[in-house]
Design a protein around this motif. Structure first.
Motif, PDB file in Angstrom:
ATOM      1  N   HIS A 182      37.829  -7.265  73.923  1.00  0.00           N
ATOM      2  CA  HIS A 182      38.039  -6.804  75.310  1.00  0.00           C
ATOM      3  C   HIS A 182      38.356  -5.312  75.397  1.00  0.00           C
ATOM      4  CE1 HIS A 182      37.488 -10.668  77.044  1.00  0.00           C
ATOM      5  NE2 HIS A 182      38.448 -11.225  76.332  1.00  0.00           N
ATOM      6  N   ASP A 183      38.722  -4.706  74.260  1.00  0.00           N
ATOM      7  CA  ASP A 183      38.996  -3.262  74.256  1.00  0.00           C
ATOM      8  C   ASP A 183      37.750  -2.438  73.993  1.00  0.00           C
ATOM      9  OD1 ASP A 183      41.695  -3.833  74.648  1.00  0.00           O
ATOM     10  OD2 ASP A 183      42.036  -4.064  72.475  1.00  0.00           O
ATOM     11  N   GLU A 184      36.674  -3.100  73.599  1.00  0.00           N
ATOM     12  CA  GLU A 184      35.429  -2.380  73.288  1.00  0.00           C
ATOM     13  C   GLU A 184      34.720  -1.970  74.581  1.00  0.00           C
ATOM     14  OE1 GLU A 184      34.654  -1.476  70.398  1.00  0.00           O
ATOM     15  OE2 GLU A 184      35.403  -2.893  68.917  1.00  0.00           O
ATOM     16  N   SER A 185      33.818  -0.979  74.471  1.00  0.00           N
ATOM     17  CA  SER A 185      32.996  -0.576  75.612  1.00  0.00           C
ATOM     18  C   SER A 185      31.928  -1.640  75.859  1.00  0.00           C
ATOM     19  CB  SER A 185      32.324   0.769  75.339  1.00  0.00           C
ATOM     20  OG  SER A 185      31.370   0.627  74.309  1.00  0.00           O
ATOM     21  N   THR A 186      31.349  -1.624  77.045  1.00  0.00           N
ATOM     22  CA  THR A 186      30.316  -2.615  77.402  1.00  0.00           C
ATOM     23  C   THR A 186      29.155  -2.573  76.415  1.00  0.00           C
ATOM     24  OG1 THR A 186      30.901  -2.364  79.724  1.00  0.00           O
ATOM     25  CG2 THR A 186      28.794  -3.383  79.256  1.00  0.00           C
ATOM     26  N   GLN A 187      28.771  -1.375  76.000  1.00  0.00           N
ATOM     27  CA  GLN A 187      27.654  -1.215  75.058  1.00  0.00           C
ATOM     28  C   GLN A 187      27.914  -1.993  73.760  1.00  0.00           C
ATOM     29  OE1 GLN A 187      27.140   2.871  73.903  1.00  0.00           O
ATOM     30  NE2 GLN A 187      25.209   2.518  72.842  1.00  0.00           N
ATOM     31  N   VAL A 188      29.145  -1.884  73.249  1.00  0.00           N
ATOM     32  CA  VAL A 188      29.510  -2.558  72.000  1.00  0.00           C
ATOM     33  C   VAL A 188      29.607  -4.073  72.218  1.00  0.00           C
ATOM     34  CG1 VAL A 188      31.289  -2.760  70.206  1.00  0.00           C
ATOM     35  CG2 VAL A 188      30.695  -0.516  71.141  1.00  0.00           C
ATOM     36  N   GLN A 189      30.187  -4.479  73.360  1.00  0.00           N
ATOM     37  CA  GLN A 189      30.324  -5.917  73.651  1.00  0.00           C
ATOM     38  C   GLN A 189      28.958  -6.600  73.717  1.00  0.00           C
ATOM     39  OE1 GLN A 189      32.596  -5.754  77.316  1.00  0.00           O
ATOM     40  NE2 GLN A 189      34.528  -6.144  76.257  1.00  0.00           N
ATOM     41  N   LEU A 190      28.018  -5.986  74.419  1.00  0.00           N
ATOM     42  CA  LEU A 190      26.673  -6.563  74.537  1.00  0.00           C
ATOM     43  C   LEU A 190      25.994  -6.661  73.173  1.00  0.00           C
ATOM     44  CD1 LEU A 190      25.510  -4.701  77.776  1.00  0.00           C
ATOM     45  CD2 LEU A 190      25.753  -7.168  77.562  1.00  0.00           C
ATOM     46  N   GLN A 191      26.125  -5.600  72.383  1.00  0.00           N
ATOM     47  CA  GLN A 191      25.488  -5.596  71.061  1.00  0.00           C
ATOM     48  C   GLN A 191      26.131  -6.626  70.148  1.00  0.00           C
ATOM     49  OE1 GLN A 191      22.575  -5.061  69.548  1.00  0.00           O
ATOM     50  NE2 GLN A 191      22.678  -2.988  70.404  1.00  0.00           N
ATOM     51  N   LEU A 192      27.457  -6.774  70.254  1.00  0.00           N
ATOM     52  CA  LEU A 192      28.175  -7.733  69.419  1.00  0.00           C
ATOM     53  C   LEU A 192      27.770  -9.169  69.771  1.00  0.00           C
ATOM     54  CD1 LEU A 192      30.305  -7.985  67.214  1.00  0.00           C
ATOM     55  CD2 LEU A 192      32.073  -7.940  68.973  1.00  0.00           C
ATOM     56  N   LEU A 193      27.639  -9.449  71.064  1.00  0.00           N
ATOM     57  CA  LEU A 193      27.204 -10.769  71.513  1.00  0.00           C
ATOM     58  C   LEU A 193      25.832 -11.115  70.928  1.00  0.00           C
ATOM     59  CD1 LEU A 193      27.342 -13.284  73.356  1.00  0.00           C
ATOM     60  CD2 LEU A 193      26.499 -11.849  75.230  1.00  0.00           C
ATOM     61  N   THR A 194      24.885 -10.181  71.044  1.00  0.00           N
ATOM     62  CA  THR A 194      23.524 -10.420  70.533  1.00  0.00           C
ATOM     63  C   THR A 194      23.524 -10.564  69.012  1.00  0.00           C
ATOM     64  OG1 THR A 194      22.615  -9.167  72.390  1.00  0.00           O
ATOM     65  CG2 THR A 194      21.179  -9.496  70.510  1.00  0.00           C
ATOM     66  N   ALA A 195      24.306  -9.708  68.342  1.00  0.00           N
ATOM     67  CA  ALA A 195      24.323  -9.744  66.868  1.00  0.00           C
ATOM     68  C   ALA A 195      24.863 -11.069  66.354  1.00  0.00           C
ATOM     69  CB  ALA A 195      25.160  -8.576  66.338  1.00  0.00           C
ATOM     70  N   ILE A 196      25.928 -11.597  66.979  1.00  0.00           N
ATOM     71  CA  ILE A 196      26.508 -12.874  66.513  1.00  0.00           C
ATOM     72  C   ILE A 196      25.551 -14.037  66.785  1.00  0.00           C
ATOM     73  CG2 ILE A 196      28.397 -14.513  66.926  1.00  0.00           C
ATOM     74  CD1 ILE A 196      30.257 -12.105  67.219  1.00  0.00           C
ATOM     75  N   VAL A 197      24.841 -13.981  67.917  1.00  0.00           N
ATOM     76  CA  VAL A 197      23.842 -15.019  68.199  1.00  0.00           C
ATOM     77  C   VAL A 197      22.715 -14.955  67.154  1.00  0.00           C
ATOM     78  CG1 VAL A 197      22.099 -15.811  69.846  1.00  0.00           C
ATOM     79  CG2 VAL A 197      24.366 -15.166  70.665  1.00  0.00           C
ATOM     80  N   LYS A 198      22.283 -13.737  66.789  1.00  0.00           N
ATOM     81  CA  LYS A 198      21.273 -13.592  65.730  1.00  0.00           C
ATOM     82  C   LYS A 198      21.797 -14.190  64.420  1.00  0.00           C
ATOM     83  CE  LYS A 198      19.081  -9.258  67.248  1.00  0.00           C
ATOM     84  NZ  LYS A 198      18.967  -7.820  66.944  1.00  0.00           N
ATOM     85  N   LEU A 199      23.061 -13.861  64.116  1.00  0.00           N
ATOM     86  CA  LEU A 199      23.671 -14.368  62.874  1.00  0.00           C
ATOM     87  C   LEU A 199      23.709 -15.896  62.878  1.00  0.00           C
ATOM     88  CD1 LEU A 199      25.272 -13.802  60.244  1.00  0.00           C
ATOM     89  CD2 LEU A 199      27.347 -13.717  61.643  1.00  0.00           C
ATOM     90  N   PHE A 200      24.053 -16.487  64.027  1.00  0.00           N
ATOM     91  CA  PHE A 200      24.116 -17.945  64.137  1.00  0.00           C
ATOM     92  C   PHE A 200      22.741 -18.569  63.917  1.00  0.00           C
ATOM     93  CE2 PHE A 200      23.552 -21.657  66.967  1.00  0.00           C
ATOM     94  CZ  PHE A 200      24.399 -22.549  66.316  1.00  0.00           C
ATOM     95  N   LEU A 201      21.694 -17.943  64.477  1.00  0.00           N
ATOM     96  CA  LEU A 201      20.346 -18.479  64.338  1.00  0.00           C
ATOM     97  C   LEU A 201      19.847 -18.372  62.901  1.00  0.00           C
ATOM     98  CD1 LEU A 201      18.824 -17.069  67.650  1.00  0.00           C
ATOM     99  CD2 LEU A 201      19.224 -19.476  67.129  1.00  0.00           C
ATOM    100  N   LYS A 202      20.384 -17.396  62.154  1.00  0.00           N
ATOM    101  CA  LYS A 202      19.981 -17.237  60.752  1.00  0.00           C
ATOM    102  C   LYS A 202      20.855 -18.078  59.809  1.00  0.00           C
ATOM    103  CE  LYS A 202      18.190 -12.560  61.499  1.00  0.00           C
ATOM    104  NZ  LYS A 202      18.357 -11.130  61.252  1.00  0.00           N
TER     105      LYS A 202
END
Length: 969
Positions: free
Chosen positions: A491-511
């Motif tokens: 919650h302390d991260e900027s929106t840019q980082v939050q969006l990228q983190l969300l996508t990256a973890i979903v990618k990680l889950f799919l892999k």
């Protein structure tokens, strides 16, 4: 103000004999009275001293307008110095004292006939600077004489005066024939007169772009080129700018002009050099590239541009901004001059950054080693902003010159080893782009990047690192631990980082689904339940639904193959670049914006294009030329029966919408005839024939197959929808009343600018004199000019089609709107739509093809011969069963039955009969649609009750008697 400044400069020569600074030091009270007495003194010297004191007071901002009559009395003198000072005072105060200024007219007229040409020129120049309407009529006769004066100094001054007078009173100048005289001065024997005449005509032409004042032809051009060699530097600029507006007839004439302009490249004045470059850049477009002279010209253009970079920093910056444009258009001019753009230690930061940008544009396989060595050196500078740009430049080199990519990555790794925080962070951002350009090639550096994870504190660098970890999660053993470390302070991260983190973890889950299930649930919960950011929430919900409903589809979407990033992402758009090349040497070339973007209230900012590319845009045939072929060659359309169509008419929602929600999206496929005039076929542009036009209005197919979600709402949802209901016919919707009484809904936004790449289309429909018209307002909210408009409709329920091409006769400039009326007919291909009055439209311009849906009021289709005979109406009405009737209520209609009948007749709904039962008026009405279908209505109006009841009826199977009667109409 320019004239005032020049006058002050001219007066300096007198101040050099005795120090005039003493006039600016007096601050005593009662000075006005003393000056008044001195101005009326009999002694000439005392009078001159007094006028100097007045001018000094005026210069420092004191109000000395009270001395106007006394100063004007000093005009009657033979002393040139005193006369100049009085004229200077007049120019400043005439506007605030117009009645008093007329006192000076006789002196002006007299001075215009003085034997001294300096006084004649001074008088006419001052009269032109006094912007008082009452004086302009007295100026005409002296100006006419001065335009034909024997002395060239007077003629050149008078030429400029015509432009000033035109600005005050254009009609007067045209009536007096001064424009014709000005055109004659282009043939004057004196080059400065020619230059000033060109300058005056150019200025007038700019404010009146359609006047065609500068009718340039080979004879005129020859005269201008002859004068070019002999006039002053500013005169040369006027002539060169005028030449730049000329389009040669062929390459031979173009070469001839270039040969005569080329000597100007060696001029000492940088403005002359840039104006000459502008002319040559434009005329080079017409020269064949295999011509020997073409290569010679390229070589001649480089040295003067290089010379401009030895001037002071401010001039260097202007030169660099212009060179930036030239290099984007013709990099071969300076491809061997890379060294002159190397940064010097004492260059200001704005010069350094501009040089850096040009270095990247000139980078090639031949010089990349040299460039990288320089950039690596710059990355160790002390200026943080410059270092960041230098590191980014290394990445741009890798993307632009593929052969250098490995060397660039090696250089970036060396910079990361310096452990300088901001250098490391910029390098990571740049390496992310290199990964995008060259996937699966340089992943060996990921380990080095991960070592610096803890030092990242800037949002862009953190987001870049997260992207790298998510994209290559299968190659990083502890990817889940790395991403989890970012998640702790989500919650302390900027929106840019939050969006990228969300996508990256979903990618990680799919892999790695078994190891990261808890992690993905945590991030989805944070994004959807604990976040108030709508972008983050929406993306979280999309991922959540994808993963929960169809993991295979999720994998196809999230782990889809990404397109490679382009080599140059910061190039200026080609049409804008062409226009800026035509404005080299002006503010537009420094701002890198067209003049219309920053010139306020510009009546006549013309959009210029290079001659060679003026006709290169693909020609778009007008839709009407291909409509017949499109209908005849197309496969047979399924035309709905009268019964089906009437059933849908009766099912149309004729009441006002309860909410302002979007209308239902179109579901019918895009089926077009054999001739598609928008280029390449709409089907291919849409991707799939079955994809609805109402889906992605911008023509994008970014979120393709995998979702199975309903298409997006059409553009009409951005504003109040057009109901097309009966209440509209009574003008309850706030529509626009037509002269004939027909109803036209207010304009709504059909294509918003964000979907149309800056093009916004709002519109409505109207029926005028029996012709259906589509009335649109096209607004350009982009930075570039829009041209080459065309329009095409999809098949629709009533065969609506353009009856002619979309007439947009002039280019649509940035921030400009234009009203367009498109006549329609009903002879196009037919296909039943849902809703019935839905219309799918494709509009093309020089930028792209855009799609939108709109709904036309059904009343537009009511024809003028829709009045049924009484007996036929009665027989038809009796034959209709109750199943084929529909009843609606119209609320808040404060009209009498007669007024309602008259208003409806304006929309071709005709009253056949009227009767009154128990105080209730009953109107029996008929109307006929453009496809020949009849609709009957009964309208009940209770006096004092604002709610009307209307019953619509149709007959599925018409009797032979009715068919015969209908044929008569």
């Amino acid at each position: 103000m320019q004239e005032w400044a020049s006058q002050l400069c001219e007066n300096r020569q007198f101040g050099s004999k005795m120090t005039d600074s003493k006039y600016f030091t007096t601050t005593k009270k009662g000075e006005i009275f003393e000056l008044k007495a001195e101005l009326n003194s009999d002694k000439k010297e005392k009078k001159k001293e007094a006028v100097k004191k007045v001018i000094a007071s005026m210069t420092v901002g004191k109000d000395v307008s009270a001395l106007f009559p006394d100063v004007v009395n000093c005009m009657q003198t033979d002393n040139l110095e005193l006369k100049k000072l009085v004229y200077l005072y007049l120019m400043n105060y005439a506007k605030s004292q117009p009645d008093m200024a007329i006192m000076a007219v006789n002196t002006f007229v007299k001075d215009c006939e003085d034997p001294n040409p300096l006084i004649r020129a001074l008088a006419v120049r001052t009269m032109g600077c006094i912007r008082v309407d009452k004086i302009t009529e007295y100026l005409c006769e002296p100006l006419r004489k001065c335009l034909k004066d024997e002395d060239p100094y007077v003629r050149k001054t008078a030429a400029v005066c015509v432009a000033k007078l035109h600005d005050i009173n254009a009609q007067l100048v045209e009536d007096q024939g001064f424009l014709d005289t000005l055109k004659d001065l282009i043939s004057d024997s004196n080059p400065m007169v020619v230059a000033n005449a060109v300058a005056a005509l150019s200025e007038i032409a700019e404010s009146h772009p359609n006047s065609n004042l500068l009718d340039l032809n080979p004879q005129t051009i020859n005269k201008l080129l002859t004068a070019l060699n002999e006039c002053t530097e500013w005169g040369q600029i006027f002539i060169l700018d005028c030449l730049a507006n000329y389009t040669p007839r062929d390459d031979r004439e173009s070469q001839s002009i270039c040969e005569r302009v080329t000597p100007r490249l060696s001029h000492a004045n940088s403005a002359v050099v840039l104006s000459a470059v502008k002319v040559l850049m434009k005329f080079m477009e017409m020269l064949p590239k295999d011509l020997d002279y073409y290569g010679t010209l390229l070589k001649k253009l480089a040295p003067p541009l290089v010379t401009l970079l030895s001037a002071e920093p401010e001039l260097q910056y202007v030169a660099l901004r212009n060179i930036n444009l030239i290099v984007q258009r013709r990099p071969e001019i300076l491809k061997h001059e890379m060294k002159v753009f190397f940064v010097k230690y004492n260059d200001p930061i704005y010069v350094k950054l501009e040089k850096l940008d040009i270095m990247i544009r000139l980078a090639s396989q031949a010089n990349i080693a040299q460039v990288l060595a320089e950039l690596k050196e710059y990355a160790t500078e002390v200026d943080v902003d410059f270092v960041r740009k230098a590191v980014r430049a290394i990445g741009r080199c890798a993307i632009k010159v593929e052969q250098s990519a490995e060397r660039c990555v090696s250089t970036l790794l060396d910079l990361i080893q310096t452990k300088v925080n901001y250098v490391v962070q910029e390098a990571i951002v740049v390496i992310k782009d290199i990964f995008r350009k060259y996937p699966n090639k340089y992943e060996s550096v990921i380990a080095t990047l991960c070592e610096n994870l803890d030092s990242l504190d800037e949002p862009e660098a953190r987001a870049a690192m997260i992207w790298i970890v998510g994209e290559y999660a299968e190659r990083i053993d502890n990817a889940d631990e790395l991403l989890e470390s970012f998640l702790e302070g989500f919650h302390d991260e900027s929106t840019q980082v939050q969006l990228q983190l969300l996508t990256a973890i979903v990618k990680l889950f799919l892999k790695k689904p078994t190891e990261t299930q808890e992690l993905v649930q945590q991030v989805l919960s944070l994004a959807t339940q604990d976040s108030d950011n709508p972008d983050l929430r929406d993306r979280g919900y999309i991922y959540w639904r994808l993963l929960s409903t169809d993991p295979v589809a999720a994998k196809e979407v999230v782990l889809a193959e990404k397109p490679l990033i382009s080599e140059e992402t910061d190039l200026i758009e080609p049409t804008l670049l062409e226009e800026l090349i035509c404005h080299i040497g002006t503010l537009a070339s420094v701002y890198h914006k067209p003049p219309s973007a920053f010139v306020e209230g510009s009546r006549g900012v013309q959009h210029k294009r290079l001659p060679g590319s003026a006709g290169s845009g693909e020609s778009v045939e007008s839709p009407d030329t291909g409509s017949a072929a499109g209908v005849s060659d197309a496969p047979p359309a399924v035309i709905p029966s009268q019964g089906d169509l009437l059933g849908d008419l009766l099912n149309l929602d004729l009441t006002p919408p309860a909410t302002t929600g979007p209308p239902p999206p179109a579901t019918s496929g895009m089926q077009l005839g054999a001739m598609d005039l928008l280029g390449g076929g709409l089907d291919s542009l849409m991707g799939d024939e079955s994809e609805p036009l109402g889906g992605d209005l911008g023509g994008s197919s970014a979120m393709g197959a995998g979702f199975g979600a309903p298409p997006a709402a059409p553009a009409a949802s951005f504003s109040a929808p057009v109901s097309g209901g009966l209440d509209d016919l009574f003008d309850l919707g706030g529509g626009v009343g037509m002269p004939m009484g027909a109803y036209s809904p207010p304009k709504t936004v059909w294509l918003p600018a964000m979907k149309g790449k800056g093009l916004e289309i709002s519109g409505t429909f109207a029926r005028r004199a029996g012709v259906i018209q589509m009335e649109m307002t096209l607004t350009n909210k982009a930075m570039s000019v829009m041209t080459d408009f065309a329009i095409q409709f999809n098949r629709n329920s009533f065969g609506l089609a353009p009856a002619g091409p979309l007439q947009v006769l002039t280019p649509l400039s940035p921030n400009q709107s234009i009203e367009v009326t498109l006549p329609l007919n009903t002879v196009g291909p037919v296909m039943k739509m849902d809703p019935l009055n839905n219309l799918q439209v494709a509009v093309k311009n020089n930028i792209d093809v855009f799609y939108f849906s709109c709904q036309y009021p059904i009343s537009m289709l009511f024809v003028e011969d829709g009045k049924m005979e009484r007996q036929v109406f009665l027989a038809t009405w009796k034959d209709i069963s109750n199943d084929n009737e529909a009843q609606f209520q119209i609320k808040d209609c404060h009209l009498s039955s007669d007024a309602a009948s008259n208003k409806l007749q304006g929309s071709n709904i005709f009253t056949i009969a009227k009767r009154t039962v128990d105080g209730q008026d009953m109107l029996y009405q008929s109307t006929k649609l453009s496809n020949g279908i009849w609709v009957l209505a009964e309208l009940r109006v209770q006096t004092g009750n604002p709610t009307f009841t209307v019953s619509l009826a149709q007959q599925t199977v018409w009797s032979n008697h009715c068919s015969d009667c209908a044929a008569n109409y």
